[in-house]
Design an enzyme around this catalytic site. Structure first.
Site, PDB file in Angstrom:
ATOM      1  N   ILE A  24     -57.693  79.785  -6.867  1.00 37.04           N
ATOM      2  CA  ILE A  24     -58.525  79.029  -6.008  1.00 37.04           C
ATOM      3  C   ILE A  24     -59.324  77.972  -6.731  1.00 37.04           C
ATOM      4  O   ILE A  24     -59.211  76.807  -6.569  1.00 37.04           O
ATOM      5  CB  ILE A  24     -59.522  79.344  -4.738  1.00 37.04           C
ATOM      6  CG1 ILE A  24     -58.351  80.507  -4.172  1.00 37.04           C
ATOM      7  CG2 ILE A  24     -59.951  78.304  -3.802  1.00 37.04           C
ATOM      8  CD1 ILE A  24     -59.151  81.307  -3.005  1.00 37.04           C
ATOM      9  N   ALA A  25     -60.128  78.340  -7.749  1.00 41.33           N
ATOM     10  CA  ALA A  25     -61.075  77.648  -8.117  1.00 41.33           C
ATOM     11  C   ALA A  25     -61.326  78.288  -9.474  1.00 41.33           C
ATOM     12  O   ALA A  25     -61.301  79.611  -9.732  1.00 41.33           O
ATOM     13  CB  ALA A  25     -62.253  77.426  -7.498  1.00 41.33           C
ATOM     14  N   VAL A  26     -62.132  77.413 -10.490  1.00 38.31           N
ATOM     15  CA  VAL A  26     -62.565  77.957 -11.988  1.00 38.31           C
ATOM     16  C   VAL A  26     -63.744  77.563 -11.875  1.00 38.31           C
ATOM     17  O   VAL A  26     -64.079  76.225 -11.964  1.00 38.31           O
ATOM     18  CB  VAL A  26     -61.678  77.622 -13.015  1.00 38.31           C
ATOM     19  CG1 VAL A  26     -62.160  78.043 -14.454  1.00 38.31           C
ATOM     20  CG2 VAL A  26     -60.274  78.059 -12.758  1.00 38.31           C
ATOM     21  N   GLY A  27     -64.944  78.109 -12.281  1.00 36.49           N
ATOM     22  CA  GLY A  27     -66.111  77.862 -12.788  1.00 36.49           C
ATOM     23  C   GLY A  27     -66.751  78.277 -14.159  1.00 36.49           C
ATOM     24  O   GLY A  27     -65.771  78.755 -14.758  1.00 36.49           O
ATOM     25  N   GLY A  28     -67.981  77.999 -14.376  1.00 38.87           N
ATOM     26  CA  GLY A  28     -68.244  78.346 -15.587  1.00 38.87           C
ATOM     27  C   GLY A  28     -68.329  79.873 -15.934  1.00 38.87           C
ATOM     28  O   GLY A  28     -68.263  80.257 -16.936  1.00 38.87           O
ATOM     29  N   ALA A  30     -66.910  82.320 -13.593  1.00 40.56           N
ATOM     30  CA  ALA A  30     -65.905  83.098 -13.095  1.00 40.56           C
ATOM     31  C   ALA A  30     -64.814  82.272 -12.328  1.00 40.56           C
ATOM     32  O   ALA A  30     -64.787  80.926 -12.320  1.00 40.56           O
ATOM     33  CB  ALA A  30     -66.495  84.010 -12.003  1.00 40.56           C
ATOM     34  N   THR A  31     -63.780  82.884 -11.974  1.00 35.39           N
ATOM     35  CA  THR A  31     -62.487  82.392 -11.432  1.00 35.39           C
ATOM     36  C   THR A  31     -62.293  82.881 -10.145  1.00 35.39           C
ATOM     37  O   THR A  31     -62.452  84.030 -10.055  1.00 35.39           O
ATOM     38  CB  THR A  31     -61.102  82.575 -12.300  1.00 35.39           C
ATOM     39  OG1 THR A  31     -61.349  82.122 -13.617  1.00 35.39           O
ATOM     40  CG2 THR A  31     -59.929  81.886 -11.496  1.00 35.39           C
ATOM     41  N   LYS A  47     -63.599  87.031  -6.783  1.00 31.61           N
ATOM     42  CA  LYS A  47     -64.428  86.192  -8.046  1.00 31.61           C
ATOM     43  C   LYS A  47     -64.272  87.277  -9.132  1.00 31.61           C
ATOM     44  O   LYS A  47     -65.051  88.119  -9.016  1.00 31.61           O
ATOM     45  CB  LYS A  47     -65.882  86.199  -7.459  1.00 31.61           C
ATOM     46  CG  LYS A  47     -66.492  84.993  -8.414  1.00 31.61           C
ATOM     47  CD  LYS A  47     -67.933  84.677  -7.861  1.00 31.61           C
ATOM     48  CE  LYS A  47     -68.523  83.621  -8.627  1.00 31.61           C
ATOM     49  NZ  LYS A  47     -69.892  83.276  -7.781  1.00 31.61           N
ATOM     50  N   ASP A 141     -79.183  77.145  -6.154  1.00 28.94           N
ATOM     51  CA  ASP A 141     -78.116  76.150  -6.705  1.00 28.94           C
ATOM     52  C   ASP A 141     -77.312  75.566  -5.340  1.00 28.94           C
ATOM     53  O   ASP A 141     -75.961  75.590  -5.413  1.00 28.94           O
ATOM     54  CB  ASP A 141     -77.287  77.089  -7.637  1.00 28.94           C
ATOM     55  CG  ASP A 141     -76.280  76.202  -8.246  1.00 28.94           C
ATOM     56  OD1 ASP A 141     -76.550  74.897  -8.679  1.00 28.94           O
ATOM     57  OD2 ASP A 141     -75.313  76.702  -8.541  1.00 28.94           O
TER      58      ASP A 141
END
Length: 637
Positions: A24-28, A30-31, A47, A141
């Protein structure tokens, strides 16, 4: 090329339970994947921390803290956490799956939103944060990327990965976490955070929803940071002319650079938001801002579907709908068409008569209103009392006044009117003006010597909020009692202000060195000093004899408080190591072998070996064992 196909986890079964279907998404850190819990047969979001970070204990601790923090929050507007675990190098959270998009997707596609839509999104966000704040957590955040909007209209707050307890030290000196545009000035300048940083971020998010842009702009994060520290967030009406004053006031209150001037938490801001909504007319709420991207706003659905479903953002798999859990009117299903029956046809003549009567009634009402029996209440919000009275009386209305405290409206100015601005009332009726007495000021009580729980209770009774708790040594105040407050006792602060507390750890005790002593002697010595003793389960090899204390924590010379625990690690005795055979070797080679095996080396030359360079004999023969770290003597000829 589809990068999802390259993801090694897609198609795999994690921890024998979670089948990963898509990324779904990739962050700093975790994916996030869409996955199926094959045990409970439900879709969820998984996550997974990046494996390169899983070896870092700090990241893992922060990651797991997210699971524990959010699991304690049971709220319909918080993305729930179901499970946390590891599978090899993968550390994961199993979370509620929200089918839909983020607020960032909506803003990117729609531009500025109508005030009604912005408030419909803001209110459930504040409800979620309010639950977190009252449970003792700060999100830290908040931004549009962390607001999820479901296809069923539900609004949820996600990514509590940076959450911290209010009672813990929240300084992040040297590392500013979050997104610069949404960080409060105190986060940027000092790295500190309490509930009011979330309030600030929500104010920025509201500004962005109302205007379609961020309040501070620049070609670099440093430029944005400078503006955030030195310039107030501008009123949304400066970018969108015609926006009601109540929305300007709401943004200004939430984004005050001085945290003392903001609502103390999301619950307080939610109350202000609802007051602002109540003061707006339907026309003001549904006004389409010029910054809105045309194409989807001028239709009959706008009153029941505040934001039509995103067209460009791919829709994930659906989840079970629950009409009772809707938190906004977003994507309400259309009503089913009604079947016309014979009875309805026969009612035609009655309907015509009713319509005629209705027209006559409306005409009579218009005549009555226009005949001068009614007048509109002038808009006098935030005007001085004398000027407001003059305008009300000039409209032919009477005036009565009440006074109330306000954190956002200056003393002597109008907070509200009853009836509200533009409301129609009979001529000569009275309008009630509520005049600001300014912020309610409360004196910080002297709580030195009170137990922490009693001090917190006393602060709340005074209308203040207990904040950060730190601990310090004191020879005068018993452990667990309050030493001081910040600001200090006797200082006046606005009602709702947060007061930091310093609590005594008791008198300091110098820790003595007990290594090499027997457990009995070490325990007696430490307990006589007022300390507790804990024996570590694991034993280690050391230079000390078996059963003696090999290590202690805290160590010699460090300070501890009365009642603190000293952990003792017991020796297994010296580690026995096989001695290398170095007879016949040159001296440098022999020394290198023995030291590599963990021994000290001593040379014995005598008169004959003064100029020699060959080992003739060694004190422990090669192949025998000796304590690691002991000294081996070599004779040289």
């Amino acid at each position: 090329m589809d990068t999802t196909l390259q993801d090694p986890l897609v198609g795999q079964l994690l921890d024998g339970r979670y089948r990963i279907d898509a990324r779904i998404a990739v962050g700093g850190m975790a994916t996030v994947y869409r996955a199926m819990d094959i045990r409970l047969d439900r879709v969820l979001a998984l996550k997974v921390m990046h494996p390169t970070l899983a070896a870092d204990g700090t990241f893992v601790e922060r990651f797991i803290r997210e699971a524990k923090s959010v699991a304690r929050l049971s709220h319909p507007n918080v993305v729930g956490v179901f499970d946390q675990g590891t599978d090899g190098s993968y550390v994961y959270l199993a979370m509620e799956y929200v089918a839909g998009c983020t607020l960032r997707d909506v803003l990117r596609e729609r531009g500025a939103l109508q005030p009604r839509a912005a408030l419909d999104i803001l209110e459930p966000v504040l409800a979620a944060l309010g639950a977190a704040h009252r449970a003792g957590f700060v999100h830290r955040d908040m931004k549009p990327e962390n607001v999820l909007i479901g296809d069923d209209g539900r609004v949820k707050v996600a990514d509590f990965g940076l959450v911290r307890a209010v009672d813990t030290v929240t300084s992040t000196t040297g590392q500013v976490l979050g997104t610069v545009s949404y960080l409060a000035p105190e986060q940027l300048e000092h790295g500190t955070a309490d509930t009011r940083v979330d309030v600030y971020a929500c104010g920025v998010v509201l500004y962005e929803m109302l205007t379609g842009g961020k309040p501070h702009s620049g070609d670099s994060p440093a430029r944005v940071l400078y503006q955030a520290l030195n310039a107030d967030v501008p009123p949304p009406s400066a970018a969108v002319p015609g926006l009601p004053y109540e929305l300007d006031e709401l943004v200004a209150s939430a984004t005050a650079r001085n945290p003392e001037l903001r609502p103390h938490d999301a619950v307080a801001l939610l109350a202000q938001t609802r007051d602002a909504r109540a003061a707006l007319s339907a026309e003001q709420l549904d006004a389409v801002p010029p910054q809105a991207i045309a194409g989807d706003h001028h239709n009959g659905e706008d009153r029941t579907s505040v934001i039509p479903r995103s067209l460009s953002v791919p829709r994930p798999l659906p989840v079970n709908d629950d009409e009772m859990n809707r938190t906004s009117r977003f994507e309400s299903p259309p009503a089913a068409p009604r079947r016309r029956t014979a009875t309805a046809v026969r009612r035609g003549p009655l309907a015509i008569v009713a319509a005629v009567l209705l027209v006559l009634g409306v005409g009579t009402g218009i005549w009555y209103i226009n005949s001068g029996q009614f007048t509109k209440v002038p808009a006098v919000l935030t005007q001085p009392e004398a000027e407001a009275k003059q305008r009300i009386e000039a409209a032919g209305l009477g005036v009565r006044t009440e006074r109330a405290f306000s954190d956002t409206v200056k003393r002597g100015l109008v907070i509200s009117t009853d009836p509200g601005p533009s409301a129609r009332i009979r001529s000569n009726d009275k309008v009630t003006l509520t005049i600001s007495r300014g912020p309610e000021m409360v004196t910080v009580p002297d709580m030195k010597g009170l137990p922490l729980s009693e001090a917190k209770s006393r602060l709340q009774k005074q209308g203040l909020e207990p904040g950060l708790v730190t601990r310090a040594f004191s020879e005068e105040v018993p452990s667990g009692d309050v030493l001081s407050t910040a600001p200090e006792a006797g200082t006046e602060r606005r009602s709702g202000s947060v007061i930091a507390l310093t609590v005594s750890k008791g008198a300091p005790v110098e820790v003595t060195d007990v290594t090499g002593e027997s457990v009995e002697d070490a325990r007696a010595e430490l307990e006589d000093a007022g300390l507790k003793v804990k024996i570590a389960e694991e034993r280690i090899s050391s230079e000390f004899e078996r059963g003696e204390v090999a290590q202690q924590s805290p160590g010699e010379g460090q300070e501890a408080a009365q009642g603190d625990t000293i952990t003792l690690t017991i020796s297994k005795g010296p580690e026995m190591v096989e001695v290398p055979d170095v007879v016949g070797n040159r001296v440098d080679e022999a020394r290198q072998k023995l030291e590599a095996a963990g021994f000290q080396v001593d040379e014995s030359r005598g008169l004959i070996g003064l100029f020699g360079d060959e080992v003739k004999k060694q004190s422990v023969k090669g192949g025998k064992t000796a304590p690691k770290g002991s000294t081996i003597t070599i004779e040289i000829r």
